[in-house]
Design a protein around this motif. Structure first.
Motif, short mmCIF file in Angstrom:
data_model
loop_
_atom_site.label_atom_id
_atom_site.label_comp_id
_atom_site.label_asym_id
_atom_site.label_seq_id
_atom_site.Cartn_x
_atom_site.Cartn_y
_atom_site.Cartn_z
N LEU A 1 40.38 72.00 16.39
CA LEU A 1 39.99 72.54 15.09
C LEU A 1 38.51 72.28 14.85
O LEU A 1 38.00 71.21 15.18
N LEU A 2 37.83 73.26 14.27
CA LEU A 2 36.46 73.07 13.81
C LEU A 2 36.55 72.57 12.38
O LEU A 2 37.21 73.19 11.54
N GLU A 3 35.92 71.43 12.11
CA GLU A 3 35.94 70.84 10.77
C GLU A 3 34.56 70.96 10.15
O GLU A 3 33.56 70.59 10.76
N ILE A 4 34.52 71.48 8.92
CA ILE A 4 33.31 71.48 8.12
C ILE A 4 33.61 70.62 6.90
O ILE A 4 34.41 70.99 6.05
N ASP A 5 32.98 69.45 6.86
CA ASP A 5 33.26 68.44 5.83
C ASP A 5 32.12 68.43 4.82
O ASP A 5 30.96 68.24 5.18
N THR A 6 32.47 68.62 3.53
CA THR A 6 31.46 68.57 2.48
C THR A 6 31.57 67.29 1.67
O THR A 6 30.84 67.12 0.69
N GLY A 7 32.46 66.40 2.05
CA GLY A 7 32.69 65.20 1.27
C GLY A 7 33.76 65.42 0.22
O GLY A 7 34.65 64.60 0.04
N GLU A 8 33.69 66.53 -0.49
CA GLU A 8 34.69 66.87 -1.49
C GLU A 8 35.79 67.75 -0.94
O GLU A 8 36.89 67.79 -1.49
N SER A 9 35.49 68.49 0.12
CA SER A 9 36.50 69.37 0.71
C SER A 9 36.31 69.40 2.22
O SER A 9 35.22 69.14 2.74
N GLY B 1 40.98 80.08 -0.43
CA GLY B 1 42.20 80.65 -0.98
C GLY B 1 42.76 81.70 -0.05
O GLY B 1 42.60 81.64 1.17
N PHE B 2 43.43 82.70 -0.62
CA PHE B 2 44.07 83.72 0.21
C PHE B 2 43.04 84.63 0.88
O PHE B 2 43.09 84.85 2.08
N ALA B 3 42.09 85.15 0.13
CA ALA B 3 41.12 86.07 0.72
C ALA B 3 39.75 85.96 0.06
O ALA B 3 38.91 86.85 0.22
N GLY B 4 39.49 84.89 -0.69
CA GLY B 4 38.19 84.71 -1.33
C GLY B 4 37.21 84.04 -0.38
O GLY B 4 37.55 83.64 0.72
N HIS B 5 35.98 83.92 -0.83
CA HIS B 5 34.95 83.26 -0.03
C HIS B 5 34.17 82.29 -0.90
O HIS B 5 34.02 82.51 -2.10
N ARG B 6 33.67 81.24 -0.26
CA ARG B 6 32.87 80.23 -0.96
C ARG B 6 31.63 79.93 -0.12
O ARG B 6 31.74 79.62 1.06
N HIS B 7 30.47 80.01 -0.76
CA HIS B 7 29.22 79.67 -0.08
C HIS B 7 28.93 78.18 -0.27
O HIS B 7 29.00 77.68 -1.39
N ILE B 8 28.59 77.52 0.83
CA ILE B 8 28.27 76.09 0.79
C ILE B 8 26.86 75.91 1.35
O ILE B 8 26.63 76.19 2.53
N PRO B 9 25.91 75.47 0.53
CA PRO B 9 24.55 75.23 1.05
C PRO B 9 24.57 74.11 2.09
O PRO B 9 25.42 73.22 2.04
N TRP B 10 23.62 74.17 3.01
CA TRP B 10 23.59 73.16 4.09
C TRP B 10 23.50 71.74 3.56
O TRP B 10 24.07 70.82 4.15
N HIS B 11 22.78 71.52 2.45
CA HIS B 11 22.63 70.15 1.97
C HIS B 11 23.96 69.54 1.50
O HIS B 11 24.07 68.33 1.36
N GLU B 12 24.97 70.37 1.26
CA GLU B 12 26.29 69.86 0.87
C GLU B 12 27.19 69.57 2.07
O GLU B 12 28.21 68.91 1.94
N VAL B 13 26.82 70.09 3.23
CA VAL B 13 27.63 69.89 4.44
C VAL B 13 27.30 68.53 5.04
O VAL B 13 26.17 68.28 5.43
N GLU B 14 28.29 67.66 5.08
CA GLU B 14 28.08 66.32 5.63
C GLU B 14 28.27 66.29 7.14
O GLU B 14 27.57 65.56 7.84
N ARG B 15 29.24 67.08 7.64
CA ARG B 15 29.56 66.99 9.05
C ARG B 15 30.19 68.28 9.54
O ARG B 15 30.97 68.91 8.84
N VAL B 16 29.82 68.69 10.75
CA VAL B 16 30.45 69.80 11.45
C VAL B 16 30.84 69.28 12.82
O VAL B 16 29.99 68.81 13.57
N THR B 17 32.14 69.33 13.12
CA THR B 17 32.60 68.79 14.40
C THR B 17 33.88 69.49 14.86
O THR B 17 34.60 70.05 14.04
N VAL B 18 34.10 69.43 16.15
CA VAL B 18 35.34 69.93 16.73
C VAL B 18 36.23 68.72 17.01
O VAL B 18 35.79 67.78 17.66
N THR B 19 37.45 68.76 16.49
CA THR B 19 38.38 67.67 16.73
C THR B 19 39.55 68.18 17.56
O THR B 19 39.85 69.38 17.56
#
Length: 142
Positions: free
Chosen positions: A103-111, A74-92
């Protein structure tokens, strides 16, 4: 690599946003009799000021440790994502109109969380490598 890694917005673009907002506000005042210019400059000043304020309120856009990543939400909030929810980390890399954007992409499948070099204040390949090192070995095999 141990502990928490944090990546934050670089200070120079934040200062440039506030300087631009101040400049546009001054133009708005000087354009008091010309309604179109007044409105255009005032809206521009407000928009730049809000973007600068976000950089001040949420300077850390990404942090990571052995438990997972924390992203700005959001504007200034934060969200913690456990590693098991992270599907992919890549630079595109995207090319459009003669411009190259990474861009650095952190893909959780849902977001999908996207970060630019400006957001992180560091080269994206270095951030990607640091995230891969922090991610537990069991989660890397996904």
């Amino acid at each position: 690599m141990t502990g928490t890694q944090r990546w934050r917005v670089a200070p120079v673009p934040t200062l440039a946003k506030f300087a631009g907002a101040l400049f546009l506000a001054l133009l708005a005042v000087l354009s008091w009799n010309e309604r179109e210019w007044l409105l255009l400059c005032a809206v521009g000043a407000l928009a730049l000021g809000v973007y600068g304020l976000r950089d001040v309120l949420a300077p850390v856009r990404l942090s990571a440790d052995s438990a997972g990543v924390t992203v700005v939400n959001g504007f200034a909030g934060h969200r913690h994502i456990p590693w098991h929810e992270v599907e992919r980390v890549t630079v595109t890399e995207r090319r459009s109109h003669g411009l190259r954007t990474e861009l650095l992409e952190i893909d959780t499948g849902e977001s999908l969380h996207l970060f630019s070099r400006h957001d992180l204040g560091a080269p994206l390949q270095e951030v990607e490598e640091a995230l891969r090192e922090l991610r537990p070995a069991a989660d890397r095999e996904r």
